[in-house]
Write an enzyme that holds these catalytic residues in place. Structure first.
Site, PDB file in Angstrom:
ATOM      1  N   GLU A   1      45.570  42.015  40.819  1.00  0.00           N
ATOM      2  CA  GLU A   1      45.242  42.676  42.093  1.00  0.00           C
ATOM      3  C   GLU A   1      46.318  43.667  42.526  1.00  0.00           C
ATOM      4  O   GLU A   1      46.023  44.744  43.041  1.00  0.00           O
ATOM      5  CB  GLU A   1      45.031  41.615  43.177  1.00  0.00           C
ATOM      6  CG  GLU A   1      43.714  40.857  43.077  1.00  0.00           C
ATOM      7  CD  GLU A   1      43.745  39.734  42.061  1.00  0.00           C
ATOM      8  OE1 GLU A   1      42.678  39.121  41.829  1.00  0.00           O
ATOM      9  OE2 GLU A   1      44.837  39.468  41.500  1.00  0.00           O
TER      10      GLU A   1
ATOM     11  N   HIS B   1      38.232  30.484  48.301  1.00  0.00           N
ATOM     12  CA  HIS B   1      37.148  31.450  48.195  1.00  0.00           C
ATOM     13  C   HIS B   1      36.402  31.618  49.520  1.00  0.00           C
ATOM     14  O   HIS B   1      35.327  32.207  49.550  1.00  0.00           O
ATOM     15  CB  HIS B   1      36.137  31.025  47.118  1.00  0.00           C
ATOM     16  CG  HIS B   1      36.704  30.968  45.731  1.00  0.00           C
ATOM     17  ND1 HIS B   1      37.466  29.926  45.286  1.00  0.00           N
ATOM     18  CD2 HIS B   1      36.614  31.842  44.701  1.00  0.00           C
ATOM     19  CE1 HIS B   1      37.833  30.151  44.033  1.00  0.00           C
ATOM     20  NE2 HIS B   1      37.321  31.309  43.651  1.00  0.00           N
TER      21      HIS B   1
END
Length: 706
Positions: free
Chosen positions: A445, A512
Site C-alpha cells: 500500500e 476488514h
C-alpha cells in the site's frame, strides 16, 4: 537583479582558503571546523583516487570540476554561517559531492531527480539560483517553501527536482510514479532517486524496488553508502556484504561504483541512463563513499574511528580530482584562482540578497489558503435521463466515466484488473481501458500511494483502491506526511484519490470492518468524502477525481448492494462541502454520514411523530458548518450519529463546533451516538452490540424529552 558589488561587505575567509595550504588549516582552526581537507595538507597523499584519463573533452572535465567545487565552497560557507547562528541546521555532504554531481550530469535536464539532504550538488548542478537556496535555509519567503520547511525538504518543477521528507522512504515510491508516467507517455526518460544505506532498511525501499521491478520502470535507485546512519554503522544496519546484493532478490540489475571517483560515476551512470531510456527497467547502484562530518553538525563524529576518517579524507573527491587536472595540465594556478574567485563572488553576492530579504510576516489567510490547491468546486449539469443503480454500480459508473473523461487517469490496486476487484467495482475495465491504465499492484500500500503521488508530479491523475479501508494503515505515512503536506510545503498538487471500502454490518471482523475516517480528518491537506446514496457517490467521486488535492473517498461496504436509487446516466460532479438536507423538521437536528444516515432515517420512519431535520454531511473535510448551524439554530437540539467509536471521532468535533457557535440557541446538550470503545468484533451478535444502530432511537427520544 543581483547586486554585483555586494561582496565587499564580507570579510571573506574563503579567498584565503584557496590560496595556500597553511592558510587552509588556519581557517579551520579559527572556526573549529573539522573537514576532510585537513588531511590534504600533505601533497604526497593527494592523489589517492586513480582516474582513467579516457577521451574526455577538456571542457567536460573542467565542468565536472566546477560542479564538484561549487557545492563544497557553499558548504564551507554554510558551516561558518551555522556557527554564527545565521542558519539553523546543516546536513553536510562533504566527501560525497561526486555522486550528486556525476548522477545529475549524466541525466538530461528534463529528467526528474529526487535527492536527499546531502545532495547539494544536485541543486547546484541544475543551476538553481543560490539566493533562493540561501533563502530556503534561512526560512525566507523567496525560498522554495515560503519558510514552511527547511533544508532540502522541497521540490521545484522548474528544475525537475523533487525533494525529500524526513521519513526518507516515501520518495522511492514517488520515483516509481514519475517513472511510470514517463513509460506510459513513452518519453524515454530516466528518474533518479537517492537514499542512504540507512534508508534501505525501511519498508518503502523494498516496496519501491519490487514495484519498479514488476512493472519494469525506468528508475535509477542511487544508494549512497556512506558508512553511518547517524551513529549506526553499516554492520548494524544490514547483514549482507553489499547493498547492491539486495537488487538481485528483486530481479534487478545492480552495480557498485566508487562514490568518490567523479569520472567513474559520470561514465558509468551515463551509460546506464542511456540504456534505460532505450530499454526501460530499474537499476540499483550502490555508491561506496563516506560521510566526513556528523549526521548533522550537532552530532559530531566522535563515534567514528580517527583512522577511518583519515583514510577516507585521503580520498576527498574534490581535492583528488583537482590534483588530477593539474597533473594533466588542464588546471593551473591562474585558472584555479579565477574559478574559485568567481564562486566566492557568486556565493557572497547571493548571500547578501538573501540576508537583505525581510523576515516573513505571518498572514493567517495566506497560510490557510495554501493548504489546498484552489479548485473550481462546482456542480456540473446532471442529465434528466436516469437509471436505477445500486450504490456499488454508481461508483463503478462514476469511475468509468471519469476514465473516459481523463485519458491521463490511472487506476491502481490489488486485484482490480482482470478480476475486477474484490467487490467487482472495476469489472470489465481492463477490456475498455487496458492494463496500462487499470493496474494490478503487489501488496504494498505504501509504495502504491507514493506511486500515485509520482504520477501527479508528472502531470497525471491516480485513483488508488485500498482493498479495505483498514489496509490504509500500511500506507499511512505517505498519506498524512507526503500527499497531505506537499502543496502547503512547496506548491505541488497531489492529484490522488484513495478509495476506502469501509464499515461494519457484514461480520468481517476487526481488520476488514473499520470506518477510520477520523484518522484523516485530523490532517490538514486531505479531503475526506463519505457518501450515503448512489447518486451522491457517483457525483462526489467524479468531483474527487477532478480535484487536484488528495481525497480519501469512503465507500461503505454495507451499502454496496443494499441501497439503490435513480441516478443520472451522464457524467456529472457533486461539489464538496455541501451537506444534503434529507428531511426538514423543527424538533431536533439529526446529523450523520455514510451507512448511519440510513439507520437514522429508519428510526424516524418508525417514529413518525418526531419532526426532525436530517443532515447527510456527504463530505467531512470540507465540512458544511453553515447548514449545521442554521439547522441547530432552528431546532435548538442536535444529535450526531456516527459508526466510528465515540472518542476522538468526527461527532466530537461537530459537537464542539455547535457548542462554540450555537450555544445560546441550544435547549439541551448536544448528544453523540457512536459504536462501542472496542475494536469491531466478528461474531454477528457481538457486532450488532458494537454498532450504534440499536442505541440511536433511545438516545434520540431522551434528547427530545430533555
Amino acid at each position: 537583479m543581483i547586486n554585483t558589488n555586494v561582496q565587499k561587505h564580507y570579510i571573506d575567509f574563503n579567498i584565503v582558503f584557496y590560496i595556500s595550504s597553511s592558510l587552509i588549516e588556519a581557517f579551520y582552526i579559527i572556526f573549529d571546523i573539522v573537514t576532510p581537507c585537513k588531511f590534504m595538507s600533505n601533497s604526497k597523499v593527494f592523489n589517492k583516487i586513480k582516474y582513467k584519463k579516457g577521451n574526455y573533452e577538456k571542457e567536460l572535465l573542467l565542468t565536472l570540476y566546477k560542479n564538484l567545487l561549487k557545492p563544497r565552497m557553499i558548504e564551507e560557507k554554510m558551516l561558518v554561517l551555522l556557527r554564527q547562528g545565521k542558519i539553523s541546521k546543516w546536513f553536510s555532504g562533504i566527501g560525497q559531492e561526486a555522486i550528486s554531481v556525476g548522477v545529475t550530469m549524466a541525466l538530461n535536464s528534463n529528467e526528474y531527480i529526487l535527492p536527499m539532504h546531502r545532495n547539494l550538488g544536485v541543486f547546484t548542478t541544475r543551476n538553481i539560483p543560490l539566493y533562493r537556496l540561501f533563502a530556503q535555509w534561512q526560512g525566507k519567503a523567496s525560498g522554495f517553501t515560503k519558510g514552511r520547511d527547511r533544508s532540502f525538504h522541497f521540490g521545484t518543477q522548474q528544475y525537475n527536482i523533487v525533494g525529500m521528507i524526513s521519513h526518507l522512504g516515501p520518495q522511492l515510491g514517488v520515483a516509481d510514479g514519475i517513472a511510470l508516467a514517463s513509460k506510459l507517455k513513452n518519453n524515454k526518460e530516466v528518474t533518479a532517486v537517492f537514499t542512504g544505506e540507512g534508508g534501505t532498511s525501511e519498508g518503502d525501499f523494498h516496496e519501491a524496488l519490487n514495484v519498479a521491478s514488476v512493472w519494469q520502470l525506468p528508475v535509477l535507485f542511487c544508494v549512497e553508502n556512506n558508512g553511518y546512519g547517524l551513529s549506526t554503522p553499516t554492520k548494524e544496519q544490514y547483514n549482507c556484504k553489499n547493498i547492491a546484493d539486495k537488487g538481485v532478490g528483486y530481479g534487478m540489475e545492480s552495480h557498485i561504483i566508487d562514490g568518490n571517483n567523479i569520472l567513474k560515476i559520470y561514465k558509468k551512470v551515463s551509460k546506464i541512463a542511456m540504456s534505460i531510456r532505450e530499454n526501460p527497467r530499474p537499476v540499483l547502484i550502490e555508491f561506496k563513499t563516506f560521510r566526513m562530518r556528523g549526521h548533522e553538525e550537532a552530532s559530531g563524529t566522535k563515534y567514528v574511528p580517527e583512522d577511518l576518517l583519515e583514510t577516507w579524507g585521503k580520498r576527498d573527491p574534490v581535492v583528488n580530482f583537482e590534483t588530477f587536472l593539474r597533473e594533466e595540465g588542464l588546471l593551473n594556478e591562474n585558472i584555479e584562482t579565477k574559478i574559485k574567485s568567481d564562486f566566492i563572488n557568486e556565493i557572497n553576492e547571493h548571500l547578501e540578497v538573501s540576508f537583505n530579504e525581510s523576515e516573513i510576516t505571518p498572514i493567517e489567510t495566506i497560510e490557510l489558503d495554501d493548504v489546498y490547491k484552489s479548485f473550481d468546486n462546482q456542480t456540473t449539469k446532471k442529465s434528466t435521463n436516469t437509471q436505477e443503480l445500486r450504490f456499488i454500480d454508481a461508483i463503478s459508473e462514476g469511475l468509468k466515466q471519469s476514465m473516459e473523461t481523463h485519458n491521463n487517469l490511472v487506476l491502481m490496486g490489488q486485484d482490480i484488473a482482470d478480476y475486477g476487484g474484490v467487490f467487482k467495482v472495476t469489472d470489465g475495465f481492463v477490456k475498455q481501458f487496458g492494463k496500462d491504465r487499470v493496474r494490478n499492484t503487489p501488496i504494498c500500500e505504501s509504495a502504491i500511494i507514493e506511486t500515485g503521488m509520482g504520477l501527479s508530479i508528472a502531470g497525471m491523475k491516480a485513483v488508488v483502491e485500498m482493498q479495505f479501508a483498514d489496509f490504509a494503515s500500511s500506507g499511512f505515512n505517505p498519506i498524512v506526511n507526503y500527499l497531505a503536506k506537499s502543496f502547503y510545503r512547496w506548491g505541488q498538487k497531489a492529484d490522488v484519490v484513495i478509495r476506502m471500502p469501509c464499515g461494519g454490518g457484514i461480520a468481517a471482523g476487526p481488520f476488514h470492518s473499520q470506518t477510520n475516517e477520523a484518522w484523516f480528518t485530523k490532517t490538514p491537506g486531505l479531503k475526506v468524502v463519505y457518501p450515503a446514496f448512489p447518486a451522491d457517490a457517483k457525483g462526489l467521486l467524479a468531483n474527487a477525481i477532478n480535484d487536484p488535492n488528495p481525497v480519501l473517498f469512503f465507500e461503505h461496504k454495507g451499502l454496496y448492494r443494499t441501497i439503490r436509487e435513480d441516478v443520472p446516466t451522464s457524467y456529472y460532479t457533486t461539489p464538496f462541502g455541501k451537506a444534503s438536507i434529507l428531511k426538514s423538521g423543527n424538533d431536533v437536528t439529526v446529523i450523520s454520514y455514510g451507512a448511519a444516515v440510513h439507520w437514522a432515517l429508519e428510526t424516524l420512519t418508525n417514529n413518525p411523530e418526531i419532526d426532525a431535520d436530517v443532515i447527510d454531511l456527504r463530505t467531512l473535510k470540507p465540512l458544511d458548518v453553515a447548514t449545521i448551524y442554521a439547522s441547530v439554530k432552528k431546532t435548538g437540539k442536535a444529535i450526531i450519529l456516527q459508526e466510528d467509536s465515540l472518542f476522538g471521532g468526527v461527532a466530537s468535533d461537530i459537537s464542539a463546533l455547535i457548542m462554540e457557535h450555537c450555544f445560546e440557541y441550544l435547549d439541551a446538550p448536544v448528544k453523540r451516538v457512536a459504536s462501542m470503545e472496542t475494536p469491531i468484533p466478528f461474531a454477528k451478535q457481538l457486532e450488532t452490540q458494537y454498532l450504534p444502530k440499536t442505541k440511536f432511537e433511545k438516545a434520540l427520544k431522551a434528547l427530545l424529552s430533555y
